[in-house]
Scaffold this active site. Structure first.
Site, short mmCIF file in Angstrom:
data_model
loop_
_atom_site.label_atom_id
_atom_site.label_comp_id
_atom_site.label_asym_id
_atom_site.label_seq_id
_atom_site.Cartn_x
_atom_site.Cartn_y
_atom_site.Cartn_z
N TYR A 80 1.07 4.49 5.54
CA TYR A 80 1.14 3.29 4.69
C TYR A 80 1.41 2.05 5.55
CZ TYR A 80 1.30 6.04 0.34
OH TYR A 80 1.02 6.88 -0.72
N GLY A 81 0.67 0.98 5.21
CA GLY A 81 0.72 -0.24 6.01
C GLY A 81 -0.63 -0.36 6.70
#
Ligand SMILES: NC(=O)c1ccc[n+]([C@@H]2O[C@H](COP(=O)([O-])OP(=O)(O)OC[C@H]3O[C@@H](n4cnc5c(N)ncnc54)[C@H](OP(=O)(O)O)[C@@H]3O)[C@@H](O)[C@H]2O)c1
Length: 360
Positions: A80-81
């Site tokens: 995530y990111g």
């Protein structure tokens, strides 16, 4: 409003008061979690969710309010990111947990559940242990509640799939996690890995799949049945169908749709026309229930997931959304309301596309 004890931290003004009864907590392997958790996919994701760093101050407040309200399950992932922000969701969770201004007990009760990506180079157990250690560093904790395989490679790299199981075993044996979990697994593959982990003495605590009023077909029912057989919790991800079940998006008003790839997702369907135009009759039934209950559509959608015996993990990008979603706690839809909602959902012509890696 529930919760026997209510505590105000004098310096922060944060009031700690769980919004549910203690007996509503859900067993997840060796630990207990709040009836719903929260997901943090959007925290750090510019591409799909329009995140930028200026949101961090409010996201920290979101985290504080959630923990003070008794939420103790936070879902994240090492993937995530987006771009340079890869790992941001884990980092933010770690920072917010460290700086939580309320009681140390509430902070200590937080369970971070991360997901480790099935990257093709993650093969040997040592590589999985290394990946989990990197997540621990980003989250700033010595132990995670759960390391979950983010997706199965059974469909395209069956040899890697078997190695990943040993990766989970190694992570657990190194003492890095309280238990392990899976994501995007169907009932057959789940039964296989469940038996394997059991033989190796590794607690399988949870399985997460896309589960909502727009993702509730026979596939979800069979995963739920398999989870019940194995005694593991089912985490319902995307319980608001990426925001569509909040009622704020309308096919008639293209300006209401999010830009970028998410707008495309809203237009997609298993086959044929998009999801949104056929959604209106379901939204109307949800609206009737919500009006009678003095709740919102989002609260009804999340509550419906809890009534199915799942632990939903809605996302929230700001305080308003977080507070609204917390309003799914402390009450339950009646059996008749659940039935009416499920029947209305059955009549929706197009449902959400399943994750492409979801196994049988
Ligand atoms: N295992 C997997 O493969 C997988 C896949 C997907 C998700 N997940 C997990 O599940 C979590 C939740 O799923 P999700 O984020 O995909 O979708 P979701 O919970 O169905 O929808 C969340 C989004 O809806 C909007 N929203 C939320 N509450 C709202 C409210 N009260 N009013 C209006 N809008 C609201 C927000 O986006 P906008 O404001 O931009 O509309 C928010 O980011 C993720 O964060 C992640 O942890 C896991």
């Amino acid at each position: 409003m529930f919760g026997g004890s209510s505590k105000e931290d004098s310096s922060s003004g944060l009031v700690e008061r769980p919004l549910y009864r203690p007996q509503e907590m859900q067993q997840m392997g060796p630990f207990k979690v709040s009836p719903m958790g929260f997901g943090t996919w959007s925290w750090g994701n510019k591409l799909l969710w329009g995140y930028d760093e200026s949101m961090d101050t409010e996201l920290q407040e979101v985290f504080n309010v959630l923990v003070a309200s008794g939420i103790n399950l936070f879902d994240t992932a090492d993937s995530y990111g987006t771009g340079k922000l890869n790992g941001r969701s884990e980092q933010l969770l770690g920072r917010f947990l460290k700086e939580y201004p309320g009681s140390p007990q509430a902070a200590a009760n937080v369970r971070i559940a991360t997901k480790l990506a099935a990257y093709p180079w993650r093969l040997a157990p040592s590589q999985w242990v290394g990946a989990c250690r990197a997540s621990l560093r980003r989250c700033g904790v010595e132990k995670l509640a759960l390391a979950q395989l983010h997706w199965s490679t059974a469909k395209y790299a069956p040899l890697q799939e078997r190695l990943m199981w040993d990766g989970l075993v190694a992570i657990y044996e190194e003492g890095l996690v309280d238990a392990v979990g899976l994501s995007n697994y169907g009932p057959k593959q789940l039964a296989r890995i469940g038996a394997y982990l059991d033989k190796r003495g590794v607690p399988l605590a949870a399985v997460q799949v896309q589960y909502s009023l727009l993702s509730r077909g026979p596939e979800q029912a069979s995963v739920k049945a398999a989870c019940d057989d194995l005694g593991v919790a089912l985490i319902a991800y995307s319980p608001l169908a990426l925001g569509m079940l909040t009622g704020k998006y309308s096919a008639e008003d293209p300006g209401s749709l999010p830009g970028g790839p998410r707008g495309l997702v809203f237009r997609q369907a298993e086959r044929g026309p998009p999801v949104l135009p056929g959604l209106q009759p379901l939204l109307e039934v949800m609206g009737e229930v919500a009006a009678r209950r003095r709740k919102t559509l989002s609260q009804v959608a999340i509550n419906w997931c809890m009534c199915q015996g799942t632990v939903p993990i809605p996302g929230a990008k700001d305080l308003r959304q977080a507070t609204e979603n917390l309003g799914a706690l402390g009450w339950r839809l009646s059996d008749g309301e659940v039935r009416a909602l499920s029947e209305a959902a059955d009549r929706v012509p197009r449902v959400m596309v399943q994750n492409i890696f979801q196994t049988k």
